[in-house]
Design an enzyme around this catalytic site. Structure first.
Site, short mmCIF file in Angstrom:
data_model
loop_
_atom_site.label_atom_id
_atom_site.label_comp_id
_atom_site.label_asym_id
_atom_site.label_seq_id
_atom_site.Cartn_x
_atom_site.Cartn_y
_atom_site.Cartn_z
CB SER A 68 16.95 55.00 60.80
OG SER A 68 15.59 55.11 60.38
CG ASP B 272 16.18 53.40 52.90
OD1 ASP B 272 15.04 52.85 53.27
OD2 ASP B 272 16.78 54.31 53.77
CG HIS C 52 16.21 51.65 56.46
ND1 HIS C 52 16.26 53.08 56.16
CD2 HIS C 52 15.84 51.74 57.73
CE1 HIS C 52 16.05 53.95 57.55
NE2 HIS C 52 15.91 52.87 58.27
#
Length: 248
Positions: free
Chosen positions: A100, A196, A226
């Protein structure tokens, strides 16, 4: 229990990290926004490192986990500087594994230390998230509060209550990547969940289109969210790192 090490930064803040001694390029875990080095993926890589003899480091960003720092002073530039400082303390090549926001930090560190990179494995990478993903998603009253007061407190499922500062958004504009080519000569392997909802898969496609200089592999994982932390997701992550190590 893995011993905690501290890297003291020039301003006296400390970066907390844990190390597994091993051979080959050092695998460096770079976590996401408001996550820490005790997360599922970081621990899965720790276990793999012990089983497979990897050299491995996981750490907490400034103002995250067991690292020190005032959250209000946290910026993309600060997180970038800390990642580079950690790499500079290591010997030999490194493989960064960024998740991320950690994907953005890993890309920035790779640009700064290209000669040290054996490869990058990025999990739902969130480069430019402040500008392209987070700011547009905020409620208008929150954006107005940040602009007016310099900060706003928000509560988000999974991340808890925290403060977003105008400084973070403004400083991040110095580090945006998706407006031009991203010349990273090392191979890059992106694992991106199609489901996601935080970082859409199209964001990963935009990254792949802009990476230049090295081989780029993009895996769009059907049904992947995610976190990408199911047993199969973790197995896929370990396999990706192992494959990157074999290229060295």
């Amino acid at each position: 229990m893995t011993e905690l090490d501290l890297l003291t930064r020039p301003d006296g803040e400390t970066l907390a990290f844990k190390r597994v001694e091993g051979a080959g390029p050092t695998v460096v875990w770079i976590g996401g926004f408001r996550s820490d080095m005790e997360g599922t993926k970081a621990l899965a890589l720790d276990a793999a490192a012990r089983e497979r003899g990897w050299s491995y480091i996981r750490y907490d960003h400034f103002a995250h986990g067991r690292s020190s720092g005032d959250w209000r002073q946290a910026t993309i530039g600060r997180w970038r500087e800390d990642a580079i400082a950690l790499i500079d303390c290591l010997e030999g090549p490194v493989i960064q594994v960024g998740s991320s926001m950690g994907g953005w930090v890993a890309l920035l560190a790779a640009l700064a230390r290209a000669e040290r990179m054996a490869g990058l494995v990025l999990v739902n990478p969130a480069q430019d998230f402040t500008e392209r993903l987070m700011w547009p998603s905020l409620a208008d009253h929150v954006r107005q509060a940040i602009l007016r007061d310099g900060e706003a407190t928000i509560v988000e499922e999974g991340l808890g209550e925290y403060i977003l500062t105008r400084t973070m958004f403004e400083e991040a504009r110095n580090w945006l990547l998706l407006d031009g080519p991203i010349p990273i000569p090392a191979p890059v392997h992106v694992l991106q969940g199609r489901a996601d909802e935080t970082v859409p898969w199209s964001h990963a496609v935009s990254l792949a289109e802009r990476l230049t200089g090295g081989d780029v592999r993009l895996d769009l994982i059907e049904g992947g969210d995610h976190r990408l932390s199911t047993p199969r997701d973790l197995e896929r992550l370990v396999e990706a790192v192992e494959a990157m190590r074999s290229l060295d």
